[in-house]
Scaffold this motif. Structure first.
Motif, PDB file in Angstrom:
ATOM      1  N   LEU A   1      17.358  -6.149  -2.152  1.00 64.14           N
ATOM      2  CA  LEU A   1      16.026  -5.565  -2.282  1.00 64.14           C
ATOM      3  C   LEU A   1      15.091  -6.251  -1.295  1.00 64.14           C
ATOM      4  CD1 LEU A   1      15.315  -5.131  -6.110  1.00 64.14           C
ATOM      5  CD2 LEU A   1      15.913  -3.381  -4.440  1.00 64.14           C
ATOM      6  N   TYR A   2      14.082  -5.505  -0.862  1.00 68.61           N
ATOM      7  CA  TYR A   2      13.088  -6.036   0.064  1.00 68.61           C
ATOM      8  C   TYR A   2      11.717  -5.975  -0.604  1.00 68.61           C
ATOM      9  CZ  TYR A   2      16.759  -5.691   3.531  1.00 68.61           C
ATOM     10  OH  TYR A   2      17.941  -5.847   4.214  1.00 68.61           O
ATOM     11  N   PHE A   3      10.945  -7.033  -0.444  1.00 70.83           N
ATOM     12  CA  PHE A   3       9.627  -7.116  -1.053  1.00 70.83           C
ATOM     13  C   PHE A   3       8.578  -7.294   0.037  1.00 70.83           C
ATOM     14  CE2 PHE A   3      12.634  -8.382  -4.257  1.00 70.83           C
ATOM     15  CZ  PHE A   3      12.164  -7.777  -5.412  1.00 70.83           C
ATOM     16  N   GLU A   4       7.450  -6.635  -0.176  1.00 72.32           N
ATOM     17  CA  GLU A   4       6.344  -6.721   0.774  1.00 72.32           C
ATOM     18  C   GLU A   4       5.078  -7.096   0.018  1.00 72.32           C
ATOM     19  OE1 GLU A   4       5.578  -3.690   4.024  1.00 72.32           O
ATOM     20  OE2 GLU A   4       3.865  -3.317   2.696  1.00 72.32           O
ATOM     21  N   ALA A   5       4.580  -8.289   0.278  1.00 71.90           N
ATOM     22  CA  ALA A   5       3.303  -8.738  -0.281  1.00 71.90           C
ATOM     23  C   ALA A   5       2.246  -8.525   0.789  1.00 71.90           C
ATOM     24  CB  ALA A   5       3.379 -10.205  -0.683  1.00 71.90           C
ATOM     25  N   ARG A   6       1.166  -7.848   0.407  1.00 75.13           N
ATOM     26  CA  ARG A   6       0.171  -7.457   1.405  1.00 75.13           C
ATOM     27  C   ARG A   6      -1.232  -7.794   0.922  1.00 75.13           C
ATOM     28  NH1 ARG A   6      -0.025  -3.738   5.664  1.00 75.13           N
ATOM     29  NH2 ARG A   6       2.188  -3.284   5.319  1.00 75.13           N
ATOM     30  N   GLN A   7      -2.032  -8.292   1.848  1.00 71.84           N
ATOM     31  CA  GLN A   7      -3.451  -8.512   1.610  1.00 71.84           C
ATOM     32  C   GLN A   7      -4.182  -7.350   2.270  1.00 71.84           C
ATOM     33  OE1 GLN A   7      -4.989 -12.054   3.475  1.00 71.84           O
ATOM     34  NE2 GLN A   7      -6.360 -12.466   1.774  1.00 71.84           N
TER      35      GLN A   7
ATOM     36  N   LEU B   1       1.166  -0.595 -10.500  1.00 74.60           N
ATOM     37  CA  LEU B   1       0.351  -1.767 -10.212  1.00 74.60           C
ATOM     38  C   LEU B   1      -1.111  -1.504 -10.546  1.00 74.60           C
ATOM     39  CD1 LEU B   1       1.758  -2.704  -6.709  1.00 74.60           C
ATOM     40  CD2 LEU B   1       1.916  -4.114  -8.737  1.00 74.60           C
ATOM     41  N   LYS B   2      -1.786  -2.549 -10.951  1.00 73.97           N
ATOM     42  CA  LYS B   2      -3.226  -2.438 -11.124  1.00 73.97           C
ATOM     43  C   LYS B   2      -3.889  -2.416  -9.746  1.00 73.97           C
ATOM     44  CE  LYS B   2      -3.275  -4.950 -15.509  1.00 73.97           C
ATOM     45  NZ  LYS B   2      -3.795  -6.134 -16.222  1.00 73.97           N
ATOM     46  N   GLN B   3      -5.023  -1.742  -9.660  1.00 75.83           N
ATOM     47  CA  GLN B   3      -5.745  -1.687  -8.400  1.00 75.83           C
ATOM     48  C   GLN B   3      -6.320  -3.067  -8.091  1.00 75.83           C
ATOM     49  OE1 GLN B   3      -5.822   0.922  -6.462  1.00 75.83           O
ATOM     50  NE2 GLN B   3      -6.978  -0.150  -4.878  1.00 75.83           N
ATOM     51  N   CYS B   4      -5.959  -3.618  -6.942  1.00 75.47           N
ATOM     52  CA  CYS B   4      -6.452  -4.942  -6.587  1.00 75.47           C
ATOM     53  C   CYS B   4      -6.391  -5.088  -5.075  1.00 75.47           C
ATOM     54  CB  CYS B   4      -5.629  -6.032  -7.266  1.00 75.47           C
ATOM     55  SG  CYS B   4      -3.891  -6.012  -6.794  1.00 75.47           S
ATOM     56  N   ILE B   5      -6.851  -6.203  -4.574  1.00 77.46           N
ATOM     57  CA  ILE B   5      -6.890  -6.405  -3.132  1.00 77.46           C
ATOM     58  C   ILE B   5      -5.563  -6.924  -2.601  1.00 77.46           C
ATOM     59  CG2 ILE B   5      -9.372  -6.804  -3.151  1.00 77.46           C
ATOM     60  CD1 ILE B   5      -8.818  -9.786  -2.941  1.00 77.46           C
ATOM     61  N   TYR B   6      -4.627  -7.223  -3.483  1.00 72.13           N
ATOM     62  CA  TYR B   6      -3.292  -7.653  -3.088  1.00 72.13           C
ATOM     63  C   TYR B   6      -2.266  -6.707  -3.711  1.00 72.13           C
ATOM     64  CZ  TYR B   6      -5.710 -11.987  -1.915  1.00 72.13           C
ATOM     65  OH  TYR B   6      -6.574 -12.907  -1.390  1.00 72.13           O
ATOM     66  N   THR B   7      -1.192  -6.450  -3.000  1.00 70.11           N
ATOM     67  CA  THR B   7      -0.130  -5.603  -3.531  1.00 70.11           C
ATOM     68  C   THR B   7       1.221  -6.271  -3.319  1.00 70.11           C
ATOM     69  OG1 THR B   7       0.139  -4.384  -1.449  1.00 70.11           O
ATOM     70  CG2 THR B   7      -1.406  -3.476  -3.072  1.00 70.11           C
ATOM     71  N   LEU B   8       2.160  -5.928  -4.184  1.00 68.89           N
ATOM     72  CA  LEU B   8       3.536  -6.398  -4.062  1.00 68.89           C
ATOM     73  C   LEU B   8       4.442  -5.214  -4.350  1.00 68.89           C
ATOM     74  CD1 LEU B   8       5.593  -8.722  -3.700  1.00 68.89           C
ATOM     75  CD2 LEU B   8       5.425  -9.116  -6.166  1.00 68.89           C
ATOM     76  N   ARG B   9       5.216  -4.813  -3.361  1.00 69.17           N
ATOM     77  CA  ARG B   9       6.053  -3.626  -3.484  1.00 69.17           C
ATOM     78  C   ARG B   9       7.522  -3.992  -3.283  1.00 69.17           C
ATOM     79  NH1 ARG B   9       2.547   0.753  -3.189  1.00 69.17           N
ATOM     80  NH2 ARG B   9       0.516   0.286  -2.272  1.00 69.17           N
ATOM     81  N   ALA B  10       8.372  -3.370  -4.094  1.00 63.54           N
ATOM     82  CA  ALA B  10       9.821  -3.527  -3.950  1.00 63.54           C
ATOM     83  C   ALA B  10      10.365  -2.310  -3.222  1.00 63.54           C
ATOM     84  CB  ALA B  10      10.479  -3.665  -5.318  1.00 63.54           C
ATOM     85  N   LYS B  11      11.242  -2.546  -2.244  1.00 63.09           N
ATOM     86  CA  LYS B  11      11.771  -1.464  -1.426  1.00 63.09           C
ATOM     87  C   LYS B  11      13.286  -1.574  -1.317  1.00 63.09           C
ATOM     88  CE  LYS B  11       7.552  -1.072   1.341  1.00 63.09           C
ATOM     89  NZ  LYS B  11       6.985  -0.899   2.702  1.00 63.09           N
ATOM     90  N   ASP B  12      13.919  -0.425  -0.989  1.00 64.74           N
ATOM     91  CA  ASP B  12      15.358  -0.431  -0.798  1.00 64.74           C
ATOM     92  C   ASP B  12      15.691  -0.839   0.631  1.00 64.74           C
ATOM     93  OD1 ASP B  12      14.964   1.779   0.856  1.00 64.74           O
ATOM     94  OD2 ASP B  12      15.597   3.233  -0.651  1.00 64.74           O
ATOM     95  N   GLU B  13      16.971  -0.800   0.986  1.00 64.27           N
ATOM     96  CA  GLU B  13      17.402  -1.280   2.291  1.00 64.27           C
ATOM     97  C   GLU B  13      16.905  -0.420   3.445  1.00 64.27           C
ATOM     98  OE1 GLU B  13      21.612  -1.311   2.168  1.00 64.27           O
ATOM     99  OE2 GLU B  13      21.812   0.863   1.918  1.00 64.27           O
TER     100      GLU B  13
END
Length: 316
Positions: free
Chosen positions: A136-142, A107-119
């Motif tokens: 799959l589990y996704f986490e969008a974070r500010q 990911l590019k460095q930014c103030i928001y992230t989006l990560r894919a995770k396993d169970e």
């Protein structure tokens, strides 16, 4: 001919719509199996050959998918029943063996992230294998210090899958749309927003799928996918523009994740005014890539394991 197929080999509840014996559809469904029971005179496409010592019947058991998304492994199983003149014979069916793999894109460095995770909540590292249909589990974070204030809340406007790292590429499949409607929850109960303790984090899950991007069972299939999400800061209480809505299949209605007022989700099941979603504080963030694979090599048939998943009886 009697054919019994275990429902456990499918990842979706709607598999019955695309499972066929020749041209004939499933004519009985239980909690554990799909059943075909047709006389050989039925217009299913039976091919018969009568010899002195035996009687042979051939037909294909086929499973495919409709639309732009592949949620399960398509297959075509050729069934041949040899019936000696003096007793019945049985032929055990077969089912797919799944394999997979993942890769990374930083990911590019930014103030928001989006990560894919396993169970288990572990971020994908590229060493995992992910068969189609796994969750799959996704986490969008500010990130801390970039929020909209103590009275605000972090929202996802839309999320979509592509086979390219470029969010503008085609084809696209929208998992979330219309200002926070989990559209894929209408197709899978595993697709849903998940509650969190933080107003600056949104989590959601979905089963791994493939995009119908010129895929063919006659060639090697291993598809790389990216998730792209458009996010925004909004009010603490959900509105028609900012919301997180899941579709409840049992109650057949849309429900907001945190608020009791489900009326903000009314747009999810109909046409929305897209102009209301245009905002100056939206941000697009992309996940790392992952691969979906169902373990098929080029110019080879799908690998099947001979377990009692498909059961065939031929009674001419």
């Amino acid at each position: 001919m009697f054919v019994r197929v275990k429902r456990a080999i499918f990842k979706v509840n709607t598999a019955v719509q695309n499972l066929k014996l020749g041209t004939c559809t499933v004519n009985k469904v239980t909690d554990t199996h799909y059943y075909f029971l047709y006389p050989l005179t039925a217009n299913c496409g039976f091919q018969t050959l009568s010899a002195v010592d035996d009687f042979t019947v051939k037909i294909s058991l086929r499973y495919g998918t409709d639309g732009p998304v592949i949620r399960d492994v398509p297959f075509n199983v050729n069934i041949q029943c040899n019936y000696p003149r003096f007793f019945h014979s049985f032929k055990v069916g077969i089912h797919p063996k799944l394999e997979g793999g993942t890769v990374h894109k930083l990911l590019k460095q930014c103030i928001y992230t989006l990560r894919a995770k396993d169970e288990n909540g572990n971020e994908l590292t590229g060493s995992e294998t992910i068969p189609i249909g796994s969750v799959l589990y996704f986490e969008a974070r500010q990130l801390v210090g970039t929020g909209s204030g103590a009275s605000g809340r972090f929202y996802i406007i839309n999320c979509f899958l592509t086979t390219s790292s470029d969010p503008s590429s085609e084809p696209k499949y929208y998992v979330i749309d219309k200002g926070g409607c989990m559209m894929d929850s209408m197709a899978s109960e595993q697709s849903k927003f998940l509650p969190t303790d933080s107003k600056s984090v949104l989590k959601f899950s979905m089963p791994t799928i493939m995009l119908d991007d010129s895929l063919s069972l006659s060639s090697a299939v291993e598809q790389k996918l990216f998730m792209h999400c458009e996010t925004a800061a909004g009010p603490e209480k959900a509105t028609a523009v900012y919301k997180a809505c899941n579709y409840d299949m049992q109650e057949e209605k849309w429900k907001e994740l945190y608020d009791d007022d489900d009326s903000v989700c009314s747009c999810c099941g109909s046409t929305c005014d897209t102009q209301q979603f245009k905002s100056s504080n939206k941000n697009v963030v992309s996940s790392r890539a992952w691969k979906v694979n169902w373990g098929k090599d080029k110019d080879e048939d799908i690998n099947f394991s001979l377990e009692d998943q498909v059961y065939v009886v031929m009674d001419p």
